[in-house]
Design an enzyme around this catalytic site. Structure first.
Site, PDB file in Angstrom:
ATOM      1  N   ARG A   1       0.845  -1.192   0.000  1.00 24.86           N
ATOM      2  CA  ARG A   1       0.000   0.000   0.000  1.00 24.86           C
ATOM      3  C   ARG A   1       0.885   1.248   0.000  1.00 24.86           C
ATOM      4  O   ARG A   1       1.942   1.285   0.633  1.00 24.86           O
ATOM      5  CB  ARG A   1      -0.900   0.031   1.242  1.00 24.86           C
ATOM      6  CG  ARG A   1      -2.039  -0.966   1.216  1.00 24.86           C
ATOM      7  CD  ARG A   1      -3.104  -0.606   0.180  1.00 24.86           C
ATOM      8  NE  ARG A   1      -4.244  -1.519   0.151  1.00 24.86           N
ATOM      9  CZ  ARG A   1      -4.365  -2.566  -0.675  1.00 24.86           C
ATOM     10  NH1 ARG A   1      -3.421  -2.833  -1.563  1.00 24.86           N
ATOM     11  NH2 ARG A   1      -5.448  -3.322  -0.642  1.00 24.86           N
TER      12      ARG A   1
ATOM     13  N   HIS B   1      -0.824  -0.053  -9.839  1.00 25.38           N
ATOM     14  CA  HIS B   1      -1.505  -0.982  -8.921  1.00 25.38           C
ATOM     15  C   HIS B   1      -1.983  -2.214  -9.706  1.00 25.38           C
ATOM     16  O   HIS B   1      -3.181  -2.511  -9.755  1.00 25.38           O
ATOM     17  CB  HIS B   1      -2.673  -0.289  -8.210  1.00 25.38           C
ATOM     18  CG  HIS B   1      -3.097  -1.018  -6.957  1.00 25.38           C
ATOM     19  ND1 HIS B   1      -3.491  -0.366  -5.818  1.00 25.38           N
ATOM     20  CD2 HIS B   1      -3.193  -2.344  -6.663  1.00 25.38           C
ATOM     21  CE1 HIS B   1      -3.811  -1.263  -4.885  1.00 25.38           C
ATOM     22  NE2 HIS B   1      -3.637  -2.460  -5.382  1.00 25.38           N
TER      23      HIS B   1
END
Ligand code: NDP
Ligand code: OXD
Length: 309
Positions: free
Chosen positions: A224, A272
């Site tokens: 993250r 991502h």
């Protein structure tokens, strides 16, 4: 099987393949996309739902997150009786292993430099590096981290692993807890982050921890964005302590156009995408767990809400 309702509430996801898969798995269930005011459902399949969803669906028995990370979900007020179930692998572990291995190998074998030389029409050689000088440290030895550590060991890199509790793995030098974090970092030339984002791990990649890595270290963040203090990474790259980074996740996604990461040639950016949620694999896993819950059986992958993962 008694009639039951599954509600689907996933932001920025094409609902159709999910609805089709869930309806095929549960022909007698009512499977619908959530709308405000929708009837109460038994189970929910979610990704980034609004708070209003849980405020209205307060009776839910289980909430299935169509990702491995639950950090965003746990920021919401959830129905206290509902179990939160996250994806475990479901086709993501092999993707993560291939992504991280390519990142480590691309760096280790100077493949970016060879690409640049080829574009410039240069036939150049770089000195081969010693694999024994390239210990790779994997932070987080869960479903994904374990698979990544084992894949790296197959390429004969020395592999270090760090987790909260001790986790012996073949071919991996294990470290655990905050007491062994310093030794883990000092033993690593490449750092791969596969921790969940929790109050204990937010900002964990900062000037203090990153400067404990071996000189010339390379950072791969696939967990993250909020694990990493962006300015600290940039200043350690500019000072030469770090040789660069491969980043797949960011504090703000999409990464804003004016972010300095875009202009730092030693940082490689991907959007991502290191391990994508696969619809078929995920529905197979979720539907098996729904059936087990209906039978009153225990299922794996239930999130410990207090712990944050
Ligand atoms: P798991 O829950 O299976 O594993 C988490 C690991 O982190 C465990 O080994 C755990 O230790 C360790 N850990 C947690 N807290 C700490 C701490 N404070 N100190 C040390 N170790 C800690 O997660 P997954 O492997 O399934 O996924 C990891 C993360 O990857 C997700 O949370 C998500 O954020 C990210 N992800 C990113 C994707 C992408 O495309 N970029 C795709 C999928 C996931 P212990 O074993 O002792 O509990
Ligand atoms: C996940 C992700 O957590 O895609 O699964 O990031």
């Amino acid at each position: 099987m008694s009639l039951f309702r599954i509600t689907f509430c996933c932001t920025n996801i094409d609902a159709e393949p999910w609805l089709a898969g869930l309806r095929a798995a549960f022909p007698h269930a009512e499977v619908t996309v959530w709308q405000p005011g929708a009837p109460p459902a038994d189970y929910a399949v979610v990704w980034a739902p609004p708070q209003q969803f849980f405020d209205e669906q307060a009776q839910l028995q289980a909430v299935f997150n169509i990702g491995a990370g639950v950090d965003a979900l746990l920021k919401l007020r959830l129905p206290p009786q509902a179990v939160v179930v996250r994806l475990e692998d479901a086709g993501m572990a092999v993707q993560m292993a291939e992504y991280v291995c390519q990142g480590v190998i691309r760096h280790f074998r100077d493949l970016n430099a060879y690409d640049n030389d080829a574009r410039a029409g240069h036939w150049t050689y770089y000195q081969p590096r010693q694999r024994s000088d390239f210990p790779v440290g994997v932070m987080g030895l869960g479903v994904l981290g374990e698979r990544v550590a084992q894949a790296l060991a197959q390429f004969e890199f020395p592999v270090n692993g760090w987790s909260r509790s001790s986790k012996p793995l073949p071919g991996v030098r294990g470290f655990s807890g905050t007491a062994q974090l310093g030794e883990f970092l000092a033993s690593s030339r490449v750092l791969v982050n596969l921790l969940p984002l929790t109050p204990d791990t937010v900002n964990i990649l900062n000037s203090d921890t990153l400067s404990q890595l071996q000189s010339g270290a390379y950072v791969i963040n696939v967990a993250r964005g909020a694990h990493l203090v962006d300015a600290d990474l940039l200043s350690l790259i500019r000072s030469g302590h770090l040789s660069g980074a491969l980043l797949d996740v960011f504090r703000t996604e999409p990464l804003p156009g004016d972010h300095p990461f875009w202009r730092e040639s030693r940082i490689t950016i991907t959007p991502h995408t290191s391990a994508r949620t696969l619809v078929t694999d995920s529905i197979a896993q979720i539907s098996q767990k729904m059936l087990a819950l209906q039978r009153g059986e225990a299922v794996a992958g239930i999130v410990d809400v207090a712990r944050g993962y």
